[in-house]
Scaffold this motif. Structure first.
Motif, PDB file in Angstrom:
ATOM      1  N   ASN A  45     -95.477  75.357  65.823  1.00  0.00           N
ATOM      2  CA  ASN A  45     -96.537  75.918  64.968  1.00  0.00           C
ATOM      3  C   ASN A  45     -97.900  75.259  65.198  1.00  0.00           C
ATOM      4  O   ASN A  45     -98.916  75.800  64.772  1.00  0.00           O
ATOM      5  N   TYR A  46     -97.955  74.084  65.833  1.00  0.00           N
ATOM      6  CA  TYR A  46     -99.230  73.395  66.073  1.00  0.00           C
ATOM      7  C   TYR A  46     -99.861  73.731  67.429  1.00  0.00           C
ATOM      8  O   TYR A  46    -100.886  73.152  67.789  1.00  0.00           O
ATOM      9  N   MET A  47     -99.233  74.616  68.205  1.00  0.00           N
ATOM     10  CA  MET A  47     -99.873  75.000  69.461  1.00  0.00           C
ATOM     11  C   MET A  47    -101.125  75.828  69.184  1.00  0.00           C
ATOM     12  O   MET A  47    -101.208  76.500  68.154  1.00  0.00           O
ATOM     13  N   HIS A  83     -92.736  65.550  73.269  1.00  0.00           N
ATOM     14  CA  HIS A  83     -91.548  65.122  74.000  1.00  0.00           C
ATOM     15  C   HIS A  83     -90.263  65.150  73.166  1.00  0.00           C
ATOM     16  O   HIS A  83     -89.221  65.609  73.644  1.00  0.00           O
ATOM     17  N   PHE A  84     -90.341  64.663  71.897  1.00  0.00           N
ATOM     18  CA  PHE A  84     -89.088  64.644  71.130  1.00  0.00           C
ATOM     19  C   PHE A  84     -88.564  66.066  70.909  1.00  0.00           C
ATOM     20  O   PHE A  84     -87.356  66.286  70.790  1.00  0.00           O
ATOM     21  N   MET A  85     -89.466  67.042  70.872  1.00  0.00           N
ATOM     22  CA  MET A  85     -89.049  68.438  70.683  1.00  0.00           C
ATOM     23  C   MET A  85     -88.327  68.947  71.937  1.00  0.00           C
ATOM     24  O   MET A  85     -87.342  69.680  71.840  1.00  0.00           O
ATOM     25  N   THR A 132     -82.181  60.112  59.533  1.00  0.00           N
ATOM     26  CA  THR A 132     -83.324  60.101  60.454  1.00  0.00           C
ATOM     27  C   THR A 132     -83.980  61.471  60.540  1.00  0.00           C
ATOM     28  O   THR A 132     -83.312  62.477  60.803  1.00  0.00           O
ATOM     29  N   TYR A 133     -85.267  61.470  60.357  1.00  0.00           N
ATOM     30  CA  TYR A 133     -86.092  62.676  60.483  1.00  0.00           C
ATOM     31  C   TYR A 133     -86.020  63.177  61.924  1.00  0.00           C
ATOM     32  O   TYR A 133     -85.985  62.361  62.848  1.00  0.00           O
ATOM     33  N   VAL A 134     -86.026  64.499  62.127  1.00  0.00           N
ATOM     34  CA  VAL A 134     -85.904  65.028  63.490  1.00  0.00           C
ATOM     35  C   VAL A 134     -87.078  64.663  64.402  1.00  0.00           C
ATOM     36  O   VAL A 134     -86.966  64.780  65.614  1.00  0.00           O
ATOM     37  N   GLY A 233     -94.292  71.174  51.793  1.00  0.00           N
ATOM     38  CA  GLY A 233     -93.187  71.665  52.627  1.00  0.00           C
ATOM     39  C   GLY A 233     -93.463  71.501  54.105  1.00  0.00           C
ATOM     40  O   GLY A 233     -94.575  71.135  54.523  1.00  0.00           O
ATOM     41  N   SER A 234     -92.443  71.795  54.905  1.00  0.00           N
ATOM     42  CA  SER A 234     -92.535  71.711  56.372  1.00  0.00           C
ATOM     43  C   SER A 234     -93.503  72.779  56.880  1.00  0.00           C
ATOM     44  O   SER A 234     -93.940  73.649  56.105  1.00  0.00           O
ATOM     45  N   THR A 235     -93.766  72.775  58.183  1.00  0.00           N
ATOM     46  CA  THR A 235     -94.667  73.808  58.723  1.00  0.00           C
ATOM     47  C   THR A 235     -94.077  75.197  58.461  1.00  0.00           C
ATOM     48  O   THR A 235     -94.799  76.109  58.030  1.00  0.00           O
TER      49      THR A 235
HETATM   50  P1  13P Z   1     -92.234  70.405  61.138  1.00  0.00           P
HETATM   51  O1  13P Z   1     -92.718  71.523  62.002  1.00  0.00           O
HETATM   52  O2  13P Z   1     -90.754  70.172  61.329  1.00  0.00           O
HETATM   53  O3  13P Z   1     -92.631  70.549  59.704  1.00  0.00           O
HETATM   54  O4  13P Z   1     -92.908  69.043  61.704  1.00  0.00           O
HETATM   55  C1  13P Z   1     -94.266  68.825  61.639  1.00  0.00           C
HETATM   56  C2  13P Z   1     -94.750  67.964  62.713  1.00  0.00           C
HETATM   57  O5  13P Z   1     -95.539  67.088  62.510  1.00  0.00           O
HETATM   58  C3  13P Z   1     -94.270  68.239  64.050  1.00  0.00           C
HETATM   59  O6  13P Z   1     -94.867  67.397  64.943  1.00  0.00           O
END
Ligand code: 13P
Ligand code: SF4
Length: 327
Positions: A45-47, A83-85, A132-134, A233-235
Motif C-alpha cells: 500500500n505504500y508504493m 526486503h522483509f516483505m 513477533t510482528y510480521v 488500524g493496519s494499512t
Molecule cells: P501493514 O501494511 O501491515 O499495516 O504495515 C505497515 C508498514 O509499515 C509496512 O511497512
C-alpha cells in the motif's frame, strides 16, 4: 486487491500527462516481461501510484500480498515493497523465484532486532512466549512462537495461555496492545522511522479549522498520536475504514503514498496529507521493477530451516485469526 485494467488506461487521471506518458512506456515493457517470465508484481500500500495503480497485479499489506501470490501459478514474484516483505513471499512460496528490485530497500523496524537478540531474550525470560510482528526478518520470525500483524496483535496476545508475553519489535504497537489487554508485555525498543515522526500536537493542529476531520492512524505511531485518532488500524484496516465510512475529510496518519493511492478510489473524500515518506519503500521504482524483470535480479533467498521456522510462526498466527486473503 487484484488489478485487471490494461496498462495504457490504468494511470489516466492519476499522473500528470507528461509523467503518465513515460510511465506507460515502462508499463508496456513490464507487461511484456511479466508474460514472458510468468511473473506477477506485488505492490504494498505504500508504493507510489505509478506502481500501485500501474504495475501491480496485487496490492495490499505484506501478508495479503504473499498469500495472493502463492495462490497464482506464477513462477516469478516481483516485490514492490521492502526486503522483509520479499522474504515473507519466499517463505510462503518457496518454489517460486522472488525478486526485489533494490537490495537496499530495508526497514528500520525489521533491522532493530536479530535472531540472536530473540535467543538472548528467550534465555532471559524462559517459558515466556514470543509474539513477533510480521515486519521482521525471516530469522526473527523463525525464533518466535507466533507472528502477528498490526490488525490482529491484541487477538494473538490474548490467545496465549501465559500472562506474560514478549512482544517484538515495535514498542509503539506493543504499547498500544498493552493498553488494551491485561497481559504483561515485555517490549523491545524498535520503531518505524516513518510513523514515529508524527506527533499528537501536529494532529491537533490539523483539526483546527476543519470541523469533522477524521483522523485514522497506524499503530506504529507513538501513543500521543494514537490518543488523537478516531480509528487505529493496519494499512488494510485504514483503507477498509475509508471505504466503509466515506468521511468528508480524513487524514491517514501513515506513509503518505498511501493517501495518494486511496484518494484515486475516493474522489469524494478530502485527504489532508501530511507527508512522511518511507525512504526504503521509495527505493522501488517502475524502472527498477522493469530492470528486475529484465535481468531477473535480485533473487531473495531464505535458508530452508529458517523458512520452515518462520512459516510455522506465521501459520500459528493464521490458526488464531482471520486469513489474510479470503479462501
Ligand atoms: P501493514 O501494511 O501491515 O499495516 O504495515 C505497515 C508498514 O509499515 C509496512 O511497512
Ligand atoms: Fe519499515 Fe516503517 Fe518503512 Fe514500513 S514504513 S518499511 S515499517 S520503515
Amino acid at each position: 486487491m487484484t488489478v485487471t485494467r490494461p496498462p495504457t488506461s490504468r494511470l489516466a487521471g492519476i499522473l500528470p500527462d507528461a509523467e503518465r506518458v513515460v510511465a506507460e512506456h515502462l508499463l508496456v515493457q513490464i507487461e511484456e516481461l511479466k508474460a514472458e517470465r510468468n511473473a506477477v508484481v506485488l505492490a504494498h500500500n505504500y508504493m507510489t501510484p505509478d506502481i500501485f495503480h500501474g504495475a501491480a497485479d496485487f496490492t495490499g499489506d505484506s501478508l495479503a500480498l504473499a498469500y495472493q501470490a502463492a495462490r497464482t501459478d506464477a513462477e516469478v514474484i516481483v516485490m514492490g515493497g521492502v526486503h522483509f516483505m520479499a522474504e515473507t513471499a519466499k517463505i510462503v512460496s518457496p518454489e517460486k523465484t522472488v525478486l526485489i528490485p533494490d537490495t537496499e530497500a530495508g526497514c528500520s523496524l525489521a533491522e532493530s532486532i536479530t535472531g540472536a537478540d530473540v535467543r538472548l531474550l528467550k534465555e532471559r525470560y524462559p517459558g515466556v512466549p514470543v509474539v513477533t510482528y510480521v515486519n521482521t526478518s525471516a530469522e526473527v520470525k523463525a525464533e518466535s512462537d507466533i507472528c502477528c500483524t498490526s490488525s490482529n496483535a491484541r487477538q494473538v496476545v490474548e490467545s496465549l495461555r501465559e500472562d506474560r508475553v514478549i512482544f517484538l519489535p515495535d514498542r509503539y504497537l506493543g504499547q498500544w496492545v498493552a493498553s488494551q489487554t491485561d497481559k504483561d508485555l515485555i517490549l523491545w525498543e524498535g520503531s518505524c522511522e516513518v510513523h514515529e515522526r508524527f506527533t499528537g500536537a501536529e494532529l491537533r493542529d490539523y483539526r483546527t479549522g476543519r470541523p469533522g476531520l477524521q483522523i485514522i492512524a497506524h499503530p506504529e505511531c507513538p501513543s500521543d498520536v494514537l490518543k488523537e485518532a478516531d480509528y487505529v488500524g493496519s494499512t488494510a484496516g485504514m483503507i477498509d475504514w475509508v471505504e466503509a465510512n466515506k468521511p468528508a475529510s480524513v487524514v491517514l496518519v501513515t506513509e503518505c503514498s498511501m493517501s495518494d493511492n486511496v484518494a484515486v478510489e475516493h474522489p469524494e473524500v478530502e485527504f489532508v496529507r501530511p507527508c512522511n515518506l518511507c525512504p526504503h519503500m521509495q527505493r522501488i521504482s517502475l524502472r527498477g521493477i522493469l530492470e528486475s524483470l529484465r535481468t531477473m535480479r535480485h533473487a531473495v533467498t531464505v535458508d530452508a530451516a529458517v523458512a520452515d521456522g518462520a512459516r510455522a510462526s506465521v501459520e500459528q498466527m493464521l490458526a488464531v485469526g482471520r486469513r489474510p486473503v479470503p479462501a
